[in-house]
Design a protein around this motif. Structure first.
Motif, short mmCIF file in Angstrom:
data_model
loop_
_atom_site.label_atom_id
_atom_site.label_comp_id
_atom_site.label_asym_id
_atom_site.label_seq_id
_atom_site.Cartn_x
_atom_site.Cartn_y
_atom_site.Cartn_z
N ARG A 32 48.59 15.38 5.65
CA ARG A 32 48.58 14.80 4.30
C ARG A 32 47.68 13.58 4.24
NH1 ARG A 32 53.54 13.73 0.25
NH2 ARG A 32 52.20 13.31 -1.49
N LEU A 33 47.70 12.77 5.29
CA LEU A 33 46.83 11.59 5.36
C LEU A 33 45.36 12.01 5.27
CD1 LEU A 33 47.12 8.39 6.27
CD2 LEU A 33 46.05 9.30 8.32
N ARG A 34 45.02 13.08 5.99
CA ARG A 34 43.63 13.55 6.01
C ARG A 34 43.23 14.15 4.67
NH1 ARG A 34 41.31 18.10 6.34
NH2 ARG A 34 43.17 19.25 6.89
N THR A 35 44.08 15.01 4.10
CA THR A 35 43.69 15.70 2.86
C THR A 35 43.62 14.75 1.67
OG1 THR A 35 45.99 16.34 2.42
CG2 THR A 35 44.60 17.92 3.58
N LYS A 36 44.44 13.70 1.68
CA LYS A 36 44.42 12.75 0.57
C LYS A 36 43.48 11.58 0.82
CE LYS A 36 47.98 12.24 -1.99
NZ LYS A 36 48.40 12.73 -3.18
N GLY A 37 42.97 11.45 2.03
CA GLY A 37 42.05 10.36 2.35
C GLY A 37 42.72 8.99 2.32
N LEU A 38 43.94 8.92 2.83
CA LEU A 38 44.72 7.68 2.77
C LEU A 38 44.41 6.76 3.95
CD1 LEU A 38 48.12 9.28 1.73
CD2 LEU A 38 46.50 8.07 0.27
N HIS A 39 44.84 5.51 3.81
CA HIS A 39 44.66 4.50 4.84
C HIS A 39 45.64 4.75 5.99
CE1 HIS A 39 44.66 0.46 6.63
NE2 HIS A 39 43.44 0.37 6.13
N PRO A 40 45.25 4.50 7.23
CA PRO A 40 46.14 4.75 8.37
C PRO A 40 47.48 3.99 8.30
CG PRO A 40 43.93 4.33 9.15
CD PRO A 40 43.93 4.05 7.68
N SER A 41 47.53 2.87 7.62
CA SER A 41 48.76 2.09 7.57
C SER A 41 49.88 2.79 6.80
CB SER A 41 48.51 0.71 6.96
OG SER A 41 48.09 0.84 5.62
N VAL A 42 49.56 3.83 6.02
CA VAL A 42 50.61 4.55 5.30
C VAL A 42 51.20 5.69 6.13
CG1 VAL A 42 49.64 3.96 3.05
CG2 VAL A 42 49.05 6.13 4.10
N LEU A 43 50.72 5.89 7.33
CA LEU A 43 51.24 6.97 8.17
C LEU A 43 52.75 6.89 8.38
CD1 LEU A 43 50.62 9.54 9.78
CD2 LEU A 43 50.19 8.07 11.76
N PRO A 44 53.33 5.72 8.68
CA PRO A 44 54.79 5.67 8.82
C PRO A 44 55.53 6.10 7.55
CG PRO A 44 53.82 3.70 9.76
CD PRO A 44 52.72 4.43 9.05
#
Length: 122
Positions: A58-70
């Motif tokens: 989901r992080l990859r497909t949405k292009g989110l910042h690594p800090s939202v991984l948790p």
């Protein structure tokens, strides 16, 4: 035999490699370093790689910042299952199932009751 630190590092590297395989272009080094630290912290907390994979996708497909991984891991593990539209009780107002407990008058669904301008017979 590998100790737990080596196994965690190996898992973090493997998860990073899986993440990179899904990318069309390699992300910046700073981004990857931050993501690696987030993955390592989550693995050190005891989260299994299988719990991290959907969050990384989901992080990859949405292009989110690594800090939202948790937060994404928490969402994947603790999100309530969604009910399909129309499967449960609802209300015409969209207020949810609790609003449909009583058969209240809804003028646009039941235009024949009550008569008059203000909903009462004058």
């Amino acid at each position: 035999m590998l100790d737990s630190a080596d196994a965690g590092e190996w898992s973090a590297k493997r998860l990073m490699a899986e993440y990179l395989r899904g990318c069309s272009r390699r992300p910046p080094r700073n981004f990857l370093g931050h993501l690696g630290r987030e993955i390592r912290q989550l693995l050190d907390e005891g989260f299994e790689p299988d719990a991290l994979r959907p969050a990384l996708e989901r992080l990859r497909t949405k292009g989110l910042h690594p800090s939202v991984l948790p937060s994404l891991v928490n969402e994947a593990l603790n999100a309530l299952p969604t009910t399909p539209v129309g499967s449960g009780p609802s209300s015409a107002s969209g207020a949810g199932p609790w609003a449909a407990a009583s058969p209240a008058y809804t003028p646009y669904l039941n235009p024949t009751e009550p008569t008059g301008t203000f909903g009462v017979a004058l």
